[in-house]
Design a protein around this motif. Structure first.
Motif, mmCIF file in Angstrom:
data_model
loop_
_atom_site.group_PDB
_atom_site.id
_atom_site.type_symbol
_atom_site.label_atom_id
_atom_site.label_comp_id
_atom_site.label_asym_id
_atom_site.label_seq_id
_atom_site.Cartn_x
_atom_site.Cartn_y
_atom_site.Cartn_z
ATOM 1 N N ALA A 4 0.945 -1.185 0.073
ATOM 2 C CA ALA A 4 -0.006 0.062 0.170
ATOM 3 C C ALA A 4 0.970 1.147 0.123
ATOM 4 O O ALA A 4 0.574 2.458 -0.489
ATOM 5 N N GLY A 5 2.054 1.254 0.509
ATOM 6 C CA GLY A 5 2.761 2.387 0.588
ATOM 7 C C GLY A 5 3.924 2.534 -0.330
ATOM 8 O O GLY A 5 4.624 3.613 -0.417
ATOM 9 N N GLY A 6 4.082 1.414 -1.243
ATOM 10 C CA GLY A 6 5.004 1.390 -2.320
ATOM 11 C C GLY A 6 6.389 1.171 -1.795
ATOM 12 O O GLY A 6 7.389 1.736 -2.486
ATOM 13 N N ILE A 7 6.606 0.411 -0.673
ATOM 14 C CA ILE A 7 7.957 0.555 0.075
ATOM 15 C C ILE A 7 8.574 -0.845 -0.433
ATOM 16 O O ILE A 7 7.750 -1.906 -0.231
ATOM 17 N N PRO A 8 9.554 -1.084 -0.929
ATOM 18 C CA PRO A 8 10.293 -2.258 -1.233
ATOM 19 C C PRO A 8 10.529 -3.096 0.219
ATOM 20 O O PRO A 8 10.917 -2.592 1.045
ATOM 21 N N TYR A 9 10.412 -4.285 0.405
ATOM 22 C CA TYR A 9 10.574 -5.118 1.426
ATOM 23 C C TYR A 9 12.096 -5.179 1.910
ATOM 24 O O TYR A 9 12.293 -4.854 3.181
ATOM 25 N N GLY A 10 12.899 -5.221 1.191
ATOM 26 C CA GLY A 10 14.473 -5.319 1.456
ATOM 27 C C GLY A 10 14.852 -3.602 1.955
ATOM 28 O O GLY A 10 15.787 -3.936 3.109
ATOM 29 N N ARG A 11 13.997 -2.796 1.258
ATOM 30 C CA ARG A 11 14.352 -1.564 1.987
ATOM 31 C C ARG A 11 13.980 -1.302 3.535
ATOM 32 O O ARG A 11 14.752 -0.794 4.315
ATOM 33 N N TRP A 12 12.784 -1.610 3.853
ATOM 34 C CA TRP A 12 12.044 -1.669 5.077
ATOM 35 C C TRP A 12 13.072 -2.848 6.003
ATOM 36 O O TRP A 12 13.508 -2.228 7.221
ATOM 37 N N PHE A 13 13.633 -3.934 5.551
ATOM 38 C CA PHE A 13 14.292 -4.731 6.455
ATOM 39 C C PHE A 13 15.780 -4.195 6.956
ATOM 40 O O PHE A 13 15.882 -4.206 8.243
ATOM 41 N N ARG A 14 16.192 -3.527 6.008
ATOM 42 C CA ARG A 14 17.424 -3.016 6.324
ATOM 43 C C ARG A 14 17.333 -1.928 7.297
ATOM 44 O O ARG A 14 18.122 -1.564 8.330
ATOM 45 N N LEU A 15 16.276 -1.114 7.026
ATOM 46 C CA LEU A 15 15.975 -0.028 7.919
ATOM 47 C C LEU A 15 15.748 -0.318 9.505
ATOM 48 O O LEU A 15 16.210 0.064 10.352
ATOM 49 N N ILE A 16 14.769 -1.553 9.577
ATOM 50 C CA ILE A 16 14.424 -1.813 10.937
ATOM 51 C C ILE A 16 15.236 -2.593 11.473
ATOM 52 O O ILE A 16 15.372 -2.840 12.967
ATOM 53 N N LEU A 17 16.036 -3.297 10.777
ATOM 54 C CA LEU A 17 16.892 -4.456 11.636
ATOM 55 C C LEU A 17 17.711 -3.985 12.707
ATOM 56 O O LEU A 17 17.750 -4.578 13.809
ATOM 57 N N PRO A 18 18.212 -2.712 12.906
ATOM 58 C CA PRO A 18 19.192 -2.313 13.968
ATOM 59 C C PRO A 18 18.259 -2.281 15.130
ATOM 60 O O PRO A 18 18.599 -2.598 16.139
#
Length: 478
Positions: A443-457
């Motif tokens: 819905a937000g047009g956000i790639p999963y990989g981009r979200w994963f890298r952001l949220i992992l820390p």
């Protein structure tokens, strides 16, 4: 921070649509990930022994009977590569064709939720077509002066409160375009707006102060009053939310030159449309908390609201219908991902290995120190969350087993429930099998990989805090 999905280049715009799909491989990423998860699930049905617990009811979310696990004979044969034999007394590995047949089965199982999301998209399409959406955002930013440092914590506290106290999560799909539009008007990336909403909602679910979806099933199973022990969960919510707000505020620099917003009043048609939407949101909250509404009732509300908006704005039937259908189209990927996520669970259930996984895992903690068992239970729930995204189904399967095991080594039922909700909430921050997270991303047009890298820390920090919290809960006899 890269703005690769926000503003396509002119060169991209001039390319054929098929070339854009090839270039933007991230658009297919979640679908490919789900097919990989399905393939792994099918492979596990060939590797793991089958077995099952008896259940106290006839549904998938009926609690299992502790100590009732028993193995089921499984025949590995070449015939299973073509078709799964049907037998209640004997298990069989799944055919590779289940990678594909489980998708329509998952779509059917998730039909109510899928139609709710599609009709939500239709409502958003009509809302955007009136222009009230953009006018309302402009008015909000004009009143606040566009101060990111004020808007971010206020919005995150409100959204997270709805999640942690009321269990709201699917309802937030309607807000994703709003927060993304606000972020872009502030000169921030769409990822900033998406993170603001998603992280707030996930943190609320992580603490689950009075989340009925988690506590109404888990706490009665271990024999503690529903919603008891809220002070500890409230403290954890405050800690997690504070860190989340700081994380969002620091995730990217604010624009050097602040945008200027006009604080002009809304036109009467736009004001009326926004009033209708606010009333619908109030009805949605009341219906979900006081009346027990679920997906089918939400879907009906979205259709009625879209109709009321069209009539109030004096939109022609042709324009309104076109906007509604276009809005539904925008949610097609989200709907598909939800069905595929449910397909993973179907594969594990049909292969009759879900109960085997929980039985084996629970047997490993029976003779350990309670201070170690509590975070291990949390870890087991984290693994289960990758297999069973549904909070209620996971509670019905795992709590009747892990609760008594925890009690036998000195971990209270209350602490077991705490470990359950923390493990569930942590993994749902990034789980590639969480249909709802993938729906948010689509819905937000956000790639999963981009979200994963952001949220992992941040996930790592939260995991350490949660593990320490479960150990302190044992020490303090929570």
């Amino acid at each position: 921070m890269s703005n690769m999905i926000d503003k396509p280049s002119k060169a991209d715009a001039d390319q054929p649509a098929t070339d854009n799909i090839v270039k933007r491989r991230w658009a297919l990423e979640p679908v490919m990930m789900m097919f990989i998860a399905l393939a792994i699930g099918v492979l596990l049905t060939w590797i793991l022994p089958s077995g099952e617990y008896q259940r106290s009811g006839t549904t998938e979310v009926s609690p299992v009977v502790p100590g009732s696990y028993h193995g089921i004979p499984k025949t590995l044969s070449a015939a299973a590569l073509i078709q799964q034999p049907q037998s209640k007394n004997e298990a069989a590995p799944l055919s590779p064709s289940a990678i594909f047949t489980s998708v329509p089965a998952g779509l059917v199982k998730s039909a109510n939720l899928i139609f709710m999301i599609l009709l939500l998209g239709g409502l958003l399409g009509v809302f955007r077509a009136t222009g009230a959406f953009d006018a309302g955002i402009e008015r909000l930013l004009g009143l606040t002066g566009g101060r990111v440092v004020v808007l971010t914590p206020v919005v995150m506290v409100i959204l997270s409160a709805g999640s942690t106290f009321l269990g709201m999560i699917t309802e937030y799909l309607i807000f994703i375009p709003v927060v993304i539009a606000i972020a872009e008007r502030l000169g921030m990336s769409r990822l900033y707006g998406f993170t603001l909403l998603t992280l707030a909602a996930k943190v609320g679910y992580l603490a689950s102060v009075s989340n009925p979806l988690a506590l109404l099933i888990a706490q009665p199973i271990v024999g503690v009053p529903v919603f008891s022990g809220a002070l500890v969960r409230l403290t954890l919510w405050a800690i997690f939310l504070t860190l989340a707000i700081l994380f969002v505020l620091r995730m990217e620099p604010r624009p050097a030159k602040a945008a200027v917003f006009e604080s002009k009043p809304l036109s009467k048609p736009h004001f009326l449309v926004i009033v209708i939407v606010c009333i619908a949101l109030a009805v949605l909250v009341y219906g979900s908390t006081a009346l027990g509404w679920r997906d089918s009732q939400f879907a009906t509300l979205y259709m009625v609201t879209a109709l009321c908006i069209g009539l109030a704005y004096r939109m022609s039937a042709r324009v309104g219908a076109h906007a509604f259908v276009e809005g539904m189209n925008s949610m097609t990927l989200a709907a598909l991902l939800l069905g595929m996520a449910r397909g993973v669970e179907i594969v594990l259930r049909e292969g009759r290995i879900l109960d085997t996984i929980i039985a084996y895992a629970s047997a490993q903690v029976e003779h350990l120190s309670p201070i170690l068992v509590a975070p291990i239970i949390m870890g087991l729930e984290m693994v289960l969350t990758l297999l069973i995204p549904s909070t209620s189904a996971k509670a019905a399967l795992s709590i009747p087993i892990l609760g008594p095991i925890g009690e036998s080594v000195g971990v209270s039922g209350q602490t077991t429930v705490l470990a359950f909700i923390l493990g569930n909430g942590l993994v749902n921050m990034f789980s590639p099998t969480s249909g709802m997270l993938l729906a948010f991303l689509a819905a937000g047009g956000i790639p999963y990989g981009r979200w994963f890298r952001l949220i992992l820390p941040l996930f790592g920090v939260f995991t350490v805090i949660a593990a320490v919290a479960t150990m302190l809960a044992v020490v303090l006899h929570y």
